[in-house]
Design an enzyme around this catalytic site. Structure first.
Site, short mmCIF file in Angstrom:
data_model
loop_
_atom_site.label_atom_id
_atom_site.label_comp_id
_atom_site.label_asym_id
_atom_site.label_seq_id
_atom_site.Cartn_x
_atom_site.Cartn_y
_atom_site.Cartn_z
N THR A 123 0.82 -1.21 0.00
CA THR A 123 0.00 0.00 0.00
C THR A 123 0.86 1.27 0.00
OG1 THR A 123 -1.50 1.27 1.41
CG2 THR A 123 -0.11 -0.29 2.53
N ASP A 124 0.25 2.37 -0.45
CA ASP A 124 0.95 3.66 -0.38
C ASP A 124 1.03 4.20 1.05
OD1 ASP A 124 -1.72 4.35 -0.06
OD2 ASP A 124 -1.77 5.84 -1.67
N GLU A 125 0.24 3.60 1.96
CA GLU A 125 0.21 4.13 3.34
C GLU A 125 1.54 3.96 4.05
OE1 GLU A 125 -3.18 3.50 5.73
OE2 GLU A 125 -4.56 3.56 4.05
N TYR A 149 -1.85 -0.35 11.13
CA TYR A 149 -1.99 -1.05 9.85
C TYR A 149 -0.80 -0.75 8.94
CZ TYR A 149 -3.27 -1.54 4.93
OH TYR A 149 -3.25 -1.84 3.58
N LYS A 153 2.23 -3.20 7.43
CA LYS A 153 2.50 -3.38 5.99
C LYS A 153 3.94 -2.97 5.66
CE LYS A 153 0.10 -4.52 3.03
NZ LYS A 153 -0.27 -5.85 2.47
P1 NAD Z 1 -9.61 -7.31 2.39
O1 NAD Z 1 -9.60 -6.99 3.85
O2 NAD Z 1 -10.84 -7.04 1.60
O3 NAD Z 1 -9.24 -8.85 2.18
C1 NAD Z 1 -8.23 -9.49 2.88
C2 NAD Z 1 -8.39 -11.00 2.65
O4 NAD Z 1 -7.30 -11.65 3.35
C3 NAD Z 1 -9.69 -11.58 3.20
O5 NAD Z 1 -10.26 -12.45 2.26
C4 NAD Z 1 -9.26 -12.32 4.45
O6 NAD Z 1 -10.08 -13.44 4.77
C5 NAD Z 1 -7.85 -12.76 4.07
N1 NAD Z 1 -7.00 -13.01 5.24
C6 NAD Z 1 -6.82 -12.20 6.32
N2 NAD Z 1 -5.98 -12.77 7.20
C7 NAD Z 1 -5.59 -13.96 6.65
C8 NAD Z 1 -4.71 -15.00 7.08
N3 NAD Z 1 -4.07 -14.93 8.24
N4 NAD Z 1 -4.52 -16.06 6.26
C9 NAD Z 1 -5.18 -16.14 5.07
N5 NAD Z 1 -6.04 -15.19 4.63
C10 NAD Z 1 -6.24 -14.12 5.41
O7 NAD Z 1 -8.36 -6.53 1.80
P2 NAD Z 1 -8.19 -5.79 0.39
O8 NAD Z 1 -8.72 -4.42 0.51
O9 NAD Z 1 -8.65 -6.68 -0.69
O10 NAD Z 1 -6.59 -5.68 0.34
C11 NAD Z 1 -5.81 -6.73 -0.22
C12 NAD Z 1 -4.35 -6.35 -0.15
O11 NAD Z 1 -4.13 -5.15 -0.88
C13 NAD Z 1 -3.84 -6.07 1.27
O12 NAD Z 1 -2.56 -6.59 1.39
C14 NAD Z 1 -3.85 -4.54 1.36
O13 NAD Z 1 -2.86 -4.11 2.26
C15 NAD Z 1 -3.50 -4.17 -0.06
N6 NAD Z 1 -4.02 -2.86 -0.53
C16 NAD Z 1 -5.34 -2.54 -0.37
C17 NAD Z 1 -5.82 -1.33 -0.88
C18 NAD Z 1 -7.27 -0.93 -0.77
O14 NAD Z 1 -7.61 0.20 -1.13
N7 NAD Z 1 -8.15 -1.80 -0.29
C19 NAD Z 1 -4.93 -0.46 -1.54
C20 NAD Z 1 -3.58 -0.82 -1.66
C21 NAD Z 1 -3.15 -2.03 -1.17
O1 DAU Z 2 -4.15 3.95 0.44
C1 DAU Z 2 -4.36 2.57 0.39
C2 DAU Z 2 -5.20 2.13 1.56
O2 DAU Z 2 -6.53 2.58 1.32
C3 DAU Z 2 -5.18 0.63 1.79
O3 DAU Z 2 -3.88 0.24 2.14
C4 DAU Z 2 -6.15 0.22 2.90
O4 DAU Z 2 -6.20 -1.18 3.01
C5 DAU Z 2 -7.52 0.75 2.55
O5 DAU Z 2 -8.44 0.46 3.60
C6 DAU Z 2 -7.49 2.26 2.30
O6 DAU Z 2 -7.22 2.99 3.53
P1 DAU Z 2 -7.96 4.35 3.92
O7 DAU Z 2 -7.88 4.51 5.37
O8 DAU Z 2 -7.51 5.47 3.05
O9 DAU Z 2 -9.45 3.96 3.43
P2 DAU Z 2 -10.90 4.17 4.11
O10 DAU Z 2 -11.92 3.77 3.09
O11 DAU Z 2 -10.98 3.58 5.47
O12 DAU Z 2 -10.96 5.76 4.26
C7 DAU Z 2 -10.83 6.62 3.14
C8 DAU Z 2 -10.94 8.04 3.64
O13 DAU Z 2 -12.27 8.28 4.11
C9 DAU Z 2 -10.04 8.33 4.83
O14 DAU Z 2 -9.56 9.66 4.74
C10 DAU Z 2 -10.97 8.20 6.04
C11 DAU Z 2 -12.30 8.64 5.49
N1 DAU Z 2 -13.50 8.01 6.08
C12 DAU Z 2 -13.52 6.65 6.13
C13 DAU Z 2 -14.60 5.98 6.65
C14 DAU Z 2 -14.63 4.48 6.72
C15 DAU Z 2 -14.56 8.77 6.54
O15 DAU Z 2 -14.54 10.02 6.47
N2 DAU Z 2 -15.63 8.12 7.09
C16 DAU Z 2 -15.70 6.76 7.17
O16 DAU Z 2 -16.70 6.23 7.69
#
Ligand code: NAD
Ligand code: DAU
Length: 334
Positions: A123-125, A149, A153
């Site tokens: 992730t970019d975080e 988190y 990562k």
């Molecule tokens: P998600 O939370 O939707 O899915 C995570 C999956 O991992 C789930 O299916 C869960 O059951 C599985 N999991 C969790 N713990 C486990 C374990 N111990 N063993 C096996 N499986 C397990 O997550 P996502 O949003 O799809 O993110 C996927 C990946 O991409 C993550 O590594 C996250 O850091 C990265 N990422 C997410 C975003 C985003 O915006 N969601 C952006 C950039 C990177």
């Molecule tokens: O940047 C990549 C990341 O993006 C991933 O690594 C994470 O897995 C993914 O969850 C996401 O993180 P964020 O914290 O940016 O996403 P989230 O959807 O939780 O929040 C997006 C923005 O919205 C953030 O500034 C917080 C705000 N927010 C979020 C929620 C859930 C609100 O204002 N209200 C809310 O209820």
């Protein structure tokens, strides 16, 4: 090619499994997923009878299981993680176990089985928070994670690189910005706000609503990973972004407009502790080296996403009324 995909029942992982088996019907995919609250086999229902797809329920931190699965694959594409920042603030233990220990277990298995190819989805975080006039993150930006988190990562990224330098493990890493699209768990901004509005509930906007994220439609992320696993240079990191910086207020107004709701549906709530102000990605490296760039505009992606949640009420209603309801109550009250 035989892929071991971890976390394939989650949001991005399930989109990736669909994408890969559609584009390369002769590839074989084994999906290892623990089915935590975020994993959902409904996301993969259409693949149940596909002979090239197999699901294994299990933990990436279980060395024996992982070692057996790794033996039989050509590449590990590692998505599995605890992924929600707010949950990591409430309780970070699982984040360390899965994101750090789980990744380490997979790396050990990859090393023990003749140095298997390993792609790590990150992730970019990990880069921390940008000020409004800072340049965007790129592959050389120093790590500065600020939530449990992102710290977990960052730790996993360091381990992946360490295995490349120390053991020559053939790795690549992608650091991607915020994704949105189908199958996204309704605890994150887009699906929470869209589904709340369908249910005629208010949307909780944190703080002043001016935090900025760089949004990428999930399928474009899958295309980027496809490019990296096939053409990426070993040992390299690629930053992946949407070229769509938006603040949360802007997004909320856009969603309200597209769903025919008024601004009275916004509820400003307490800010997230340590809330990162801005993320943005400079993706010129992957563009120049691998020819990747986002193809879905923010407007198009948002329309598609709203449509998907409107057409798949059963999917998210089930989730919202289950285990997730307890978390929602802890976070926002009744
Ligand atoms: P998600 O939370 O939707 O899915 C995570 C999956 O991992 C789930 O299916 C869960 O059951 C599985 N999991 C969790 N713990 C486990 C374990 N111990 N063993 C096996 N499986 C397990 O997550 P996502 O949003 O799809 O993110 C996927 C990946 O991409 C993550 O590594 C996250 O850091 C990265 N990422 C997410 C975003 C985003 O915006 N969601 C952006 C950039 C990177
Ligand atoms: O940047 C990549 C990341 O993006 C991933 O690594 C994470 O897995 C993914 O969850 C996401 O993180 P964020 O914290 O940016 O996403 P989230 O959807 O939780 O929040 C997006 C923005 O919205 C953030 O500034 C917080 C705000 N927010 C979020 C929620 C859930 C609100 O204002 N209200 C809310 O209820």
């Amino acid at each position: 090619m035989k892929l071991l995909v971890t976390g394939g029942a989650g949001f991005i992982g399930s989109n990736f499994v669909h994408y890969i088996l559609k584009k390369y019907p002769d590839y074989q995919v084994v999906n290892l997923d623990l089915l935590t609250y975020a994993g959902n086999l409904e996301n993969l229902k259409e693949l149940e009878n596909n002979p090239n797809y197999k699901f294994v329920k299990g933990d990436i931190a279980d060395f024996e299981l992982v070692n057996n699965l790794v033996k039989d694959c050509d590449i590990i594409v590692h998505f599995a993680a605890e992924s929600h920042v707010d949950r990591s603030i409430l309780d970070s233990e699982e984040f360390i176990r899965t994101n750090v220990i789980g990744t380490h277990t997979l790396l050990e298995a990859a090393k023990n089985n003749g140095n298997k190819r390993f792609h790590h989805v990150s992730t970019d975080e990990v880069f921390g928070a940008l000020k409004m006039d800072d340049p965007k993150f790129n592959e050389k930006t120093p790590y500065d994670p600020r939530s449990p988190y992102s710290a977990s990562k960052a730790s996993s990224d360091h381990l992946v690189r360490a295995y490349f330098h120390t053991y020559n493990l053939p790795i690549t890493i992608s650091n991607c910005s915020n994704n949105y699209g189908p199958y996204m768990f309704p605890e994150k901004l887009f699906p929470l706000f869209i589904t709340n509005l369908i249910e005629d509930k208010k949307v909780p906007l944190y703080g002043d609503g001016m935090n900025v994220r760089d949004w990428l439609y999930v399928e474009d992320h899958c295309v980027a990973i496809d490019a990296i696993i096939h053409k990426g240079r070993i040992g390299e990191t690629y930053c992946v972004g949407g070229d769509a910086e938006k603040n949360n207020k802007e997004i909320t107004y856009k969603i309200l407009e597209l769903m025919g709701k008024g601004e009275d549906m916004i509820e400003f709530v307490k800010d997230r502790p340590g809330h990162d102000r801005r993320y943005a990605i400079d993706f010129s490296k992957i563009k120049n080296e691998l020819g990747w760039e986002p193809s879905v505009s923010f407007e198009e992606g948002l329309q598609k996403t709203i449509e998907w949640y409107k057409n798949n009420e059963a999917w998210w209603k089930d989730i919202k009324s289950g285990e997730y309801a307890k978390y929602y109550e802890k976070q926002y009250g009744k």
